[in-house]
Scaffold this active site. Sequence first.
Site, mmCIF file in Angstrom:
data_model
loop_
_atom_site.group_PDB
_atom_site.id
_atom_site.type_symbol
_atom_site.label_atom_id
_atom_site.label_comp_id
_atom_site.label_asym_id
_atom_site.label_seq_id
_atom_site.Cartn_x
_atom_site.Cartn_y
_atom_site.Cartn_z
ATOM 1 N N GLU A 212 0.480 -1.262 0.209
ATOM 2 C CA GLU A 212 0.197 0.142 -0.002
ATOM 3 C C GLU A 212 1.490 1.452 0.113
ATOM 4 O O GLU A 212 2.054 1.352 0.731
ATOM 5 C CB GLU A 212 -0.654 0.178 1.030
ATOM 6 C CG GLU A 212 -1.358 1.606 1.408
ATOM 7 C CD GLU A 212 -2.692 1.628 3.033
ATOM 8 O OE1 GLU A 212 -3.244 0.271 3.461
ATOM 9 O OE2 GLU A 212 -2.882 2.301 2.443
ATOM 10 N N GLU A 217 -1.377 11.647 3.193
ATOM 11 C CA GLU A 217 -3.058 11.511 4.037
ATOM 12 C C GLU A 217 -2.505 12.908 5.233
ATOM 13 O O GLU A 217 -1.564 13.109 5.634
ATOM 14 C CB GLU A 217 -2.652 10.095 5.219
ATOM 15 C CG GLU A 217 -2.722 8.803 4.447
ATOM 16 C CD GLU A 217 -2.717 7.939 5.331
ATOM 17 O OE1 GLU A 217 -2.558 8.419 6.131
ATOM 18 O OE2 GLU A 217 -3.249 6.625 4.201
#
Length: 276
Positions: A212, A217
């Site tokens: 991932e 973020e």
Amino acid sequence: MILLVGRAFIFVYISFGVNPVFGQSGCQTSYTNMAIDGNDLTSVSGPSSSCCQHCQQQTGCAASTWTSANGGICWLKNDTQPLYASTGAFSVILAPSADQTYGLKLVYNSTNLFTDFEFTTHGCCGFVNSVDKNTATGSGLIGIQNDKAYIGLDNVTVLPWNNTHGRNSVTLKSLHTLNSGLVILNVDHVPTGPGIWPAFWTSSQSWPDSGEIDIVESIWSYDHNQMTLHASQGCAMPVNDSKYFTGSFGRNKNGTAATDCWVHDPSRIYKTALKD
Ligand SMILES: *[C@@H]1O[C@H](CO)[C@@H](O)[C@H](O)[C@H]1NC(C)=O
Ligand SMILES: *[C@@H]1O[C@H](CO)[C@@H](O)[C@H](O)[C@H]1NC(C)=O
Ligand SMILES: *[C@@H]1O[C@H](CO)[C@@H](O)[C@H](O)[C@H]1NC(C)=O
Ligand SMILES: *[C@@H]1O[C@H](CO)[C@@H](O)[C@H](O)[C@H]1NC(C)=O
Ligand SMILES: *[C@@H]1O[C@H](CO)[C@@H](O)[C@H](O)[C@H]1NC(C)=O
Ligand SMILES: *[C@@H]1O[C@H](CO)[C@@H](O)[C@H](O)[C@H]1NC(C)=O
């Protein structure tokens, strides 16, 4: 796959190959104070300005690193990596051939973002309640404004303190699956504030073994992007290798330093670039 939540104006461009930047004639990419480790074919004495030409004349040469020792040496390399910071070094990379250059493969914008991505409604993304397309459209969580895609959030609903889930949110997962490429995300704005966690990331069917990559973020009011790589236990990466990366290893649940490629990038470009 590309997954995406939060409020953003999104254009994703995906392409493959080598990115030309600038450099000497025949070497479009150059790096000051950077060296390529190992992979030496041979070395040639000369000024840094001669390295690209020396490389072009050497079979198998892909790049060159110049160092000032002994009046200047071009180290001719069979590979363009690994690059690392090295004061005074200068590296050039040969211009890619036509089949190595980037080509635009996919564009997501307001025309197709909400049809070429599916709305994920379960199994993702923490406490929020990820809703389907009809709900998102009806409640104004998604929309198109001035030809730009808008993904919003619910900043109005007040839920009971012991509710089993949080407010409505939007999680989009691309229908296309990619195995490599350069992804460019173009957002006008990303929200900030308590409880907010807009994200843009790639993931895989078998998590975490297939990896991932958390590209953006934006957590709460952090002033930095929490870029993270996830991988399976046993992923080998030199511990504390400050030579090749500037991040740091994450922590295991028991607080010890993770050594399985969970890496945090300390990048602090985020707040000024997107949030203000
Ligand atoms: C480059 O040369 C090194 C030896 O210096 C060798 O181990 C490596 O496999 C070569 N890499 C490529 C891409 O040819
Ligand atoms: C979306 O991208 C396509 C492909 O590049 C382009 O033809 C189209 O004009 C774009 N639409 C908008 C609204 O930007
Ligand atoms: C909620 O978001 C909308 C759209 O960005 C904004 O106009 C409004 O002021 C926000 N309301 C609150 C209570 O933050
Ligand atoms: C939540 O708390 C209220 C009292 O404040 C109670 O009546 C209700 O049953 C609780 N709900 C859940 C799902 O626990
Ligand atoms: C902490 O967790 C890691 C990963 O699960 C494990 O490898 C390590 O042995 C643990 N260390 C301690 C001291 O429990
Ligand atoms: C990396 O180095 C720092 C300081 O040098 C240390 O605190 C940390 O525990 C090290 N991490 C690992 C995984 O060894």
